[in-house]
Design an enzyme around this catalytic site. Structure first.
Site, PDB file in Angstrom:
ATOM      1  CG  ASN A 195       7.601 -64.903 -79.387  1.00 12.68           C
ATOM      2  OD1 ASN A 195       6.536 -64.709 -80.213  1.00 12.68           O
ATOM      3  ND2 ASN A 195       7.810 -64.095 -78.389  1.00 12.68           N
TER       4      ASN A 195
ATOM      5  CG  ASP B 265       3.732 -68.359 -73.699  1.00 16.90           C
ATOM      6  OD1 ASP B 265       3.910 -67.881 -74.987  1.00 16.90           O
ATOM      7  OD2 ASP B 265       3.846 -67.985 -72.683  1.00 16.90           O
TER       8      ASP B 265
END
Ligand code: LAC
Length: 229
Positions: free
Chosen positions: A119, A10
Site C-alpha cells: 500500500n 507484503d
C-alpha cells in the site's frame, strides 16, 4: 504440488516491524508507546479501506498522518505538529523482522525472483527497504500508486502478476496481515500467512491460506511447493 516461480511479499508487518515505531511513540505517550502504535496501525488500515470505498485515493503517508491525528485526539496526547512529523518519519525507518535479511539472501541464492507489493507509495517503499539495505534483494518494488486504490482491491494484486509476467498460480503471496492474505487468495495467488504472533484465528471469510508459518524463513523449508526460478 504448487509450482512457485516468484514470491511477492507484503511490506508492513510482514517484512518490517510496524511496531518498531513504538519507541518513538513513547516520546509523546510515556508508558503508552505500544498502545499508541497499535491503535495507529489499526486506524491507518481502516483509513485505507475507507478511502478505497469512497473512491478517494490519497497516499499511504497521508492516511498514516491522518490516522495519527485521530490517535492523538482519541488518547488525549499533547503531540504538536513537529512531534507528529517525527513519528511519521519513523515509519520510513522501520526495522526488518529478525529472520528477514538472511531468509531473503537465501531465496536470492536459490534464484527465486522476489518482489514487494505494498500500500505504500513508491517513495516510502524505497525508503523503508533502502534504509534496511535490502533493496538489491528484490526484482520489483510495487506500490499501489499506479492503480490509486488500496489492498484488498484486486487491481492491486494484479500488479504482481503483471510485473513478473507469470500466471498468478505461480506467484506465492506472503503476508502477515490475515486480511491481506485473504484478499490475495481471493485474487488467485497461493498464499502464505506469516502468523508471527501465533494468533489462534485467521479471517473467517470462507478461505484459508495455502500455508501458515511463523517467519519467512519457513518458506524455504515448506514441502507445500516446489520453488524454482
Ligand atoms: C502493505 C500493508 C498492508 O504493506 O501492510 O501493503
Amino acid at each position: 504440488m504448487l509450482d512457485i516461480k516468484a514470491i511477492v511479499f507484503d511490506l508492513y508487518g510482514t517484512l518490517f516491524d510496524v511496531h518498531s515505531v513504538a519507541t518513538a511513540c513513547e516520546a509523546v505517550a510515556p508508558g503508552r508507546g505500544m498502545e499508541l502504535s497499535q491503535l495507529w496501525r489499526q486506524k491507518q488500515l481502516e483509513y485505507t479501506w475507507l478511502r478505497s470505498m469512497m473512491g478517494q485515493y490519497l497516499s499511504f503517508e497521508q492516511a498514516t498522518a491522518d490516522a495519527l491525528d485521530y490517535c492523538v485526539a482519541r488518547l488525549g496526547l499533547p503531540a504538536d505538529a513537529g512531534q507528529r512529523a517525527t513519528l511519521c518519519d519513523a515509519y520510513l525507518a522501520l526495522q526488518p523482522h529478525a529472520e528477514v535479511p538472511a531468509a531473503l539472501q537465501e531465496l536470492n541464492r536459490r534464484g527465486i525472483p522476489l518482489g514487494i507489493l505494498s500500500n505504500g507509495s513508491v517513495r516510502s517503499i524505497a525508503a523503508v527497504v533502502g534504509n534496511a539495505g535490502l533493496a538489491e534483494r528484490f526484482r520489483h518494488l510495487l506500490s499501489v500508486e499506479p492503480v490509486q486504490v488500496f489492498k484488498p482491491d484486486p487491481r492491486v494484486y494484479a500488479l504482481g502478476e503483471d510485473a513478473f509476467g507469470l500466471g498468478r498460480q505461480h506467484i506465492l503471496f506472503v503476508s502477515s496481515n490475515a486480511w491481506d492474505a485473504t484478499g490475495a487468495g481471493h485474487f488467485g495467488y497461493p498464499t502464505c500467512w506469516v502468523n508471527r504472533n501465533g494468533a489462534n484465528t485467521f479471517e473467517c471469510m470462507g478461505s484459508r491460506p495455502t500455508l501458515e508459518v511463523r517467519g519467512i524463513d519457513a518458506i524455504l523449508a515448506s514441502d507445500a511447493w516446489r520453488l524454482a526460478a
